[in-house]
Design a protein around this motif. Structure first.
Motif, PDB file in Angstrom:
ATOM      1  N   TYR A 166      -1.736  19.888   2.761  1.00  0.00           N
ATOM      2  CA  TYR A 166      -1.463  21.273   3.148  1.00  0.00           C
ATOM      3  C   TYR A 166      -1.448  21.437   4.670  1.00  0.00           C
ATOM      4  O   TYR A 166      -0.803  22.340   5.186  1.00  0.00           O
ATOM      5  CB  TYR A 166      -2.487  22.214   2.510  1.00  0.00           C
ATOM      6  CG  TYR A 166      -2.311  22.324   1.014  1.00  0.00           C
ATOM      7  CD1 TYR A 166      -1.556  23.341   0.450  1.00  0.00           C
ATOM      8  CD2 TYR A 166      -2.889  21.382   0.158  1.00  0.00           C
ATOM      9  CE1 TYR A 166      -1.377  23.427  -0.918  1.00  0.00           C
ATOM     10  CE2 TYR A 166      -2.721  21.458  -1.216  1.00  0.00           C
ATOM     11  CZ  TYR A 166      -1.961  22.480  -1.751  1.00  0.00           C
ATOM     12  OH  TYR A 166      -1.782  22.551  -3.111  1.00  0.00           O
ATOM     13  N   SER A 167      -2.159  20.566   5.377  1.00  0.00           N
ATOM     14  CA  SER A 167      -2.116  20.580   6.842  1.00  0.00           C
ATOM     15  C   SER A 167      -0.846  19.903   7.352  1.00  0.00           C
ATOM     16  O   SER A 167      -0.225  20.351   8.312  1.00  0.00           O
ATOM     17  CB  SER A 167      -3.345  19.875   7.418  1.00  0.00           C
ATOM     18  OG  SER A 167      -4.528  20.511   7.016  1.00  0.00           O
ATOM     19  N   ALA A 168      -0.460  18.807   6.695  1.00  0.00           N
ATOM     20  CA  ALA A 168       0.729  18.064   7.102  1.00  0.00           C
ATOM     21  C   ALA A 168       2.002  18.683   6.551  1.00  0.00           C
ATOM     22  O   ALA A 168       3.103  18.366   7.006  1.00  0.00           O
ATOM     23  CB  ALA A 168       0.625  16.620   6.618  1.00  0.00           C
ATOM     24  N   ASN A 169       1.843  19.563   5.560  1.00  0.00           N
ATOM     25  CA  ASN A 169       2.976  20.179   4.852  1.00  0.00           C
ATOM     26  C   ASN A 169       3.853  19.123   4.187  1.00  0.00           C
ATOM     27  O   ASN A 169       5.080  19.233   4.148  1.00  0.00           O
ATOM     28  CB  ASN A 169       3.812  21.063   5.782  1.00  0.00           C
ATOM     29  CG  ASN A 169       4.720  22.017   5.011  1.00  0.00           C
ATOM     30  OD1 ASN A 169       4.353  22.482   3.927  1.00  0.00           O
ATOM     31  ND2 ASN A 169       5.879  22.298   5.548  1.00  0.00           N
ATOM     32  N   CYS A 170       3.209  18.083   3.664  1.00  0.00           N
ATOM     33  CA  CYS A 170       3.896  17.073   2.859  1.00  0.00           C
ATOM     34  C   CYS A 170       2.855  16.392   1.990  1.00  0.00           C
ATOM     35  O   CYS A 170       1.680  16.336   2.350  1.00  0.00           O
ATOM     36  CB  CYS A 170       4.648  16.065   3.722  1.00  0.00           C
ATOM     37  SG  CYS A 170       3.601  15.107   4.830  1.00  0.00           S
ATOM     38  N   TRP A 171       3.294  15.884   0.856  1.00  0.00           N
ATOM     39  CA  TRP A 171       2.369  15.388  -0.147  1.00  0.00           C
ATOM     40  C   TRP A 171       2.830  14.046  -0.690  1.00  0.00           C
ATOM     41  O   TRP A 171       4.033  13.755  -0.741  1.00  0.00           O
ATOM     42  CB  TRP A 171       2.263  16.395  -1.296  1.00  0.00           C
ATOM     43  CG  TRP A 171       1.606  17.683  -0.906  1.00  0.00           C
ATOM     44  CD1 TRP A 171       0.281  18.001  -1.042  1.00  0.00           C
ATOM     45  CD2 TRP A 171       2.217  18.842  -0.300  1.00  0.00           C
ATOM     46  NE1 TRP A 171       0.027  19.268  -0.568  1.00  0.00           N
ATOM     47  CE2 TRP A 171       1.202  19.810  -0.099  1.00  0.00           C
ATOM     48  CE3 TRP A 171       3.515  19.148   0.098  1.00  0.00           C
ATOM     49  CZ2 TRP A 171       1.444  21.051   0.462  1.00  0.00           C
ATOM     50  CZ3 TRP A 171       3.772  20.382   0.668  1.00  0.00           C
ATOM     51  CH2 TRP A 171       2.738  21.322   0.842  1.00  0.00           C
ATOM     52  N   LYS A 172       1.876  13.221  -1.091  1.00  0.00           N
ATOM     53  CA  LYS A 172       2.194  11.982  -1.776  1.00  0.00           C
ATOM     54  C   LYS A 172       3.011  12.325  -3.038  1.00  0.00           C
ATOM     55  O   LYS A 172       2.713  13.332  -3.673  1.00  0.00           O
ATOM     56  CB  LYS A 172       0.916  11.249  -2.202  1.00  0.00           C
ATOM     57  CG  LYS A 172      -0.107  11.035  -1.089  1.00  0.00           C
ATOM     58  CD  LYS A 172      -1.434  10.560  -1.674  1.00  0.00           C
ATOM     59  CE  LYS A 172      -2.539  10.581  -0.670  1.00  0.00           C
ATOM     60  NZ  LYS A 172      -3.849  10.226  -1.256  1.00  0.00           N
ATOM     61  N   PRO A 173       4.031  11.551  -3.375  1.00  0.00           N
ATOM     62  CA  PRO A 173       4.370  10.193  -2.939  1.00  0.00           C
ATOM     63  C   PRO A 173       5.207  10.089  -1.665  1.00  0.00           C
ATOM     64  O   PRO A 173       5.635   8.991  -1.331  1.00  0.00           O
ATOM     65  CB  PRO A 173       5.153   9.649  -4.131  1.00  0.00           C
ATOM     66  CG  PRO A 173       5.850  10.836  -4.681  1.00  0.00           C
ATOM     67  CD  PRO A 173       4.860  11.965  -4.526  1.00  0.00           C
ATOM     68  N   ASP A 174       5.448  11.194  -0.964  1.00  0.00           N
ATOM     69  CA  ASP A 174       6.138  11.096   0.322  1.00  0.00           C
ATOM     70  C   ASP A 174       5.232  10.348   1.300  1.00  0.00           C
ATOM     71  O   ASP A 174       4.050  10.674   1.425  1.00  0.00           O
ATOM     72  CB  ASP A 174       6.436  12.502   0.847  1.00  0.00           C
ATOM     73  CG  ASP A 174       7.419  12.506   1.998  1.00  0.00           C
ATOM     74  OD1 ASP A 174       7.215  11.711   2.946  1.00  0.00           O
ATOM     75  OD2 ASP A 174       8.377  13.288   1.974  1.00  0.00           O
ATOM     76  N   PRO A 175       5.745   9.364   2.013  1.00  0.00           N
ATOM     77  CA  PRO A 175       4.895   8.595   2.940  1.00  0.00           C
ATOM     78  C   PRO A 175       4.423   9.393   4.141  1.00  0.00           C
ATOM     79  O   PRO A 175       3.526   8.947   4.859  1.00  0.00           O
ATOM     80  CB  PRO A 175       5.798   7.440   3.376  1.00  0.00           C
ATOM     81  CG  PRO A 175       7.189   7.933   3.172  1.00  0.00           C
ATOM     82  CD  PRO A 175       7.118   8.814   1.954  1.00  0.00           C
TER      83      PRO A 175
END
Length: 225
Positions: free
Chosen positions: A139-148
């Protein structure tokens, strides 16, 4: 395999045994919404996936749910889960011993969960002291696994290149994310009957084995480099 300089740990299912609690609360919530789901479905098919992804897939199979109703139900689910954490959540076997032995390495936690969920899990199990503020949330990076990108985000903020990082993750989505990020990856495969360790990752069955793996990687580089 590169010599590890930084250790990046998944949280749920790797450090803390949150998945039985989470699976139970997900099943209750999804069934209340009319979407068939059992705790075993989470372990067998959806382990490590975000609630929104699970709900989306179940709607594809069984029919759509009103978006506002779904959002409200998810909030209630998270509240019920959070209420159980302080009394019921435990660290996985071998985690504290492994962290003690690996304390010379900079380390962080990389999770699809919220910062609040990560902090609550580590606080309930007494593991927060090992990581301080080095907690990296999707939520801090605004991206989630499985996205590297989540593992890349964590490595960048830790000050290491991906090839210098060893990722430890129990879920296939996390292992795939770290491999795609160019990291050395240890798959904590606690469910070998339903999961196969992806090619390129190192498989262990429990966290007691992790220090030996890290030592082996370091010795291999020293001998061959």
């Amino acid at each position: 395999m590169a010599q590890p300089h930084c250790l990046l740990f998944d949280c749920d299912g790797t450090l803390v045994d949150s998945e039985p609690l989470l699976a139970a609360e997900m099943a209750t919530t999804l069934n209340e919404l009319g979407l068939p789901f059992t705790p075993d479905d989470y372990i067998g098919e959806f382990r490590g996936a975000r609630f929104s992804h699970i709900a989306q897939e179940l709607q594809r199979r069984y029919g759509e749910i009103d978006a506002e109703r779904l959002k409200a139900s998810e909030a209630v689910m998270r509240q019920r889960y959070a209420a159980r954490v302080p009394e019921e959540l435990t660290a996985l076997p071998g985690v504290r011993e492994a962290l003690d032995l690996l304390a010379v390495y900079p380390s962080g936690v990389v999770s699809n969960g919220t910062q609040a969920k990560i902090r609550a899990g580590l606080a309930a199990t007494g593991l927060g002291e090992y990581f301080g503020e080095r907690l990296f949330s999707g939520y801090s990076a605004n991206c989630w696994k499985p996205d590297p990108c989540l593992y890349l985000y964590a490595a960048s903020l830790m000050g290491f290149a991906p090839r210098e990082c060893l990722a430890i993750d129990d879920a296939i989505v996390g292992v795939q994310a770290a491999l795609a990020a160019g990291m050395t990856v240890v798959h904590l495969n606690r469910f070998p009957d339903v999961e196969t360790t992806p090619e390129g990752a190192i498989s262990i069955s429990n966290m007691h084995q992790l220090p030996t793996i890290v030592a082996h990687l370091s010795r291999s580089i020293a001998v061959n480099g």
